[in-house]
Scaffold this active site. Structure first.
Site, PDB file in Angstrom:
ATOM      1  N   GLY A  90       0.830  -1.204   0.000  1.00 42.33           N
ATOM      2  CA  GLY A  90       0.000   0.000   0.000  1.00 42.33           C
ATOM      3  C   GLY A  90       0.862   1.250   0.000  1.00 42.33           C
ATOM      4  O   GLY A  90       2.094   1.173  -0.091  1.00 42.33           O
ATOM      5  N   GLY A 103       4.956   4.561   5.101  1.00 43.46           N
ATOM      6  CA  GLY A 103       5.434   4.477   6.483  1.00 43.46           C
ATOM      7  C   GLY A 103       4.393   4.882   7.509  1.00 43.46           C
ATOM      8  O   GLY A 103       4.693   4.950   8.693  1.00 43.46           O
ATOM      9  N   GLY A 104       3.151   5.104   7.034  1.00 45.69           N
ATOM     10  CA  GLY A 104       2.073   5.415   7.977  1.00 45.69           C
ATOM     11  C   GLY A 104       1.904   4.310   9.009  1.00 45.69           C
ATOM     12  O   GLY A 104       1.530   4.560  10.153  1.00 45.69           O
ATOM     13  N   GLU A 111       9.872  -2.151   4.177  1.00 47.02           N
ATOM     14  CA  GLU A 111       9.131  -1.989   2.919  1.00 47.02           C
ATOM     15  C   GLU A 111      10.044  -1.486   1.802  1.00 47.02           C
ATOM     16  O   GLU A 111       9.971  -1.946   0.659  1.00 47.02           O
ATOM     17  CB  GLU A 111       7.954  -1.025   3.114  1.00 47.02           C
ATOM     18  CG  GLU A 111       6.850  -1.601   3.969  1.00 47.02           C
ATOM     19  CD  GLU A 111       5.762  -0.601   4.314  1.00 47.02           C
ATOM     20  OE1 GLU A 111       4.660  -1.038   4.629  1.00 47.02           O
ATOM     21  OE2 GLU A 111       6.014   0.617   4.276  1.00 47.02           O
ATOM     22  N   LYS A 129      -5.664   8.619  -1.895  1.00 42.27           N
ATOM     23  CA  LYS A 129      -4.216   8.739  -1.652  1.00 42.27           C
ATOM     24  C   LYS A 129      -3.499   9.501  -2.777  1.00 42.27           C
ATOM     25  O   LYS A 129      -2.299   9.708  -2.716  1.00 42.27           O
ATOM     26  CB  LYS A 129      -3.600   7.336  -1.535  1.00 42.27           C
ATOM     27  CG  LYS A 129      -4.309   6.378  -0.581  1.00 42.27           C
ATOM     28  CD  LYS A 129      -3.843   6.541   0.822  1.00 42.27           C
ATOM     29  CE  LYS A 129      -4.439   5.554   1.792  1.00 42.27           C
ATOM     30  NZ  LYS A 129      -3.904   4.211   1.703  1.00 42.27           N
TER      31      LYS A 129
HETATM   32  O1  5RP Z   1       3.426   2.332   4.376  1.00 40.78           O
HETATM   33  C1  5RP Z   1       2.657   1.633   4.961  1.00 40.78           C
HETATM   34  C2  5RP Z   1       2.984   0.970   6.244  1.00 40.78           C
HETATM   35  O2  5RP Z   1       4.237   1.347   6.724  1.00 40.78           O
HETATM   36  C3  5RP Z   1       1.298   1.376   4.385  1.00 40.78           C
HETATM   37  O3  5RP Z   1       1.448   0.807   3.134  1.00 40.78           O
HETATM   38  C4  5RP Z   1       0.552   2.666   4.275  1.00 40.78           C
HETATM   39  O4  5RP Z   1       0.512   3.252   5.569  1.00 40.78           O
HETATM   40  C5  5RP Z   1      -0.856   2.461   3.744  1.00 40.78           C
HETATM   41  O5  5RP Z   1      -1.607   1.742   4.681  1.00 40.78           O
HETATM   42  P1  5RP Z   1      -3.152   1.459   4.452  1.00 40.78           P
HETATM   43  O6  5RP Z   1      -3.252   0.518   3.324  1.00 40.78           O
HETATM   44  O7  5RP Z   1      -3.615   0.880   5.770  1.00 40.78           O
HETATM   45  O8  5RP Z   1      -3.814   2.790   4.167  1.00 40.78           O
END
Ligand code: 5RP
Length: 262
Positions: A90, A103-104, A111, A129
């Site tokens: 993602g 990195g959220g 990653e 996004k």
């Molecule tokens: O970088 C990430 C984790 O470190 C995720 O890919 C990103 O935060 C998106 O997450 P989600 O699919 O829950 O919106």
């Protein structure tokens, strides 16, 4: 009885399903982290269990490793797999160049290592996004705990000369304690609002002692699959320059919407 997913989960699910079209028997696949990547891991598990697909998954976090095992996806470390055919993950933001902020979920280091060690990176996401300029989402920077306040001050100083619209830096918390990555590091979130020159920023940040990695993924992503709640996807391929619109075929035997535990 399979429950109907909510619109947000539906968009994530169809992007994940479409991304799995890139998977072939025998592939070594980087497994991303986050709620969208979790849909991909569940769907990949179905393909392994129901269709006999043979793949090896390399998870990008302890969370994803646990989910992959639960779903029946064989897992290996990057040390064992060495090089991967494909990574599906993602993102928190993507722009028209398919540059990303990630990195959220705090897994940006693994990653980025895994995606860089892959022949192809496919990002699964939804239209929320998409941005004209990266930076509305706070940019995560992983730093080692030793002297982190000094590292934070150096980052703040480096931002003074940068083409950004905001400069505040905050330590990420998990409830009241500092958030820890799988490596035991800390995350500093950079509230920049708009990143004028992501390439320059990435280079500057990674030169600061104490910084392990930043969440800018530049020239790494090949394809973004943008899912929508009506079951359609937009597929953007940076290598062919194509943008296609498709309807995803949801399997009749799909059990993924039963007992969803995120
Ligand atoms: O970088 C990430 C984790 O470190 C995720 O890919 C990103 O935060 C998106 O997450 P989600 O699919 O829950 O919106």
């Amino acid at each position: 009885m399979a429950a109907r997913p909510n619109p947000i989960d539906m968009a994530k699910y169809v992007s994940a399903r479409r991304a799995l079209d890139y998977v072939q028997d025998g592939m070594r696949i980087g497994l991303g982290t986050g709620s969208t990547a979790a849909w991909m891991v569940r769907a990949l598990g179905e393909m392994v269990r129901q269709d006999g697909l043979k793949v090896t998954g390399v998870p990008t976090s302890s969370r994803t490793a646990e989910l992959a095992r639960q779903c029946g996806v064989p897992v290996a470390t990057l040390e064992d797999a060495k090089w991967l055919d494909l990574t599906i993950d993602g993102a928190d933001e993507f722009d028209t160049d398919l540059s990303l902020v990630k990195g959220g979920g705090g897994a940006l280091l693994q990653e980025k290592i895994v995606a860089t060690a892959s022949d192809m990176m496919v990002v699964i996401t939804d239209a929320s996004k998409q941005v004209d300029h990266l930076g509305a989402f706070p940019l995560p920077v992983e730093v080692i705990p030793f002297g982190w306040q000094t590292t934070k001050a150096l980052i703040e100083e480096s931002l003074i000369g940068m083409d950004v619209a905001g400069r505040s830096v905050t330590l990420r918390l998990n409830r009241d304690a500092p958030f820890r990555t799988d490596e035991g590091n800390l995350i500093l979130d950079l509230h920049l609002r708009r990143i004028g020159n992501p390439r320059q920023l990435s280079l500057v940040l990674n030169q600061i002692p104490g910084v392990v990695e930043n969440g800018l993924f530049l020239d790494i992503c090949d394809v973004v699959v943008v899912g929508a709640s009506d079951g359609t996807v937009e597929v953007r391929d940076i290598n062919t320059g194509t943008v296609t619109h498709e309807t995803v075929d949801i399997r009749e035997d799909d059990n993924l919407f039963v007992d969803i535990a995120d």
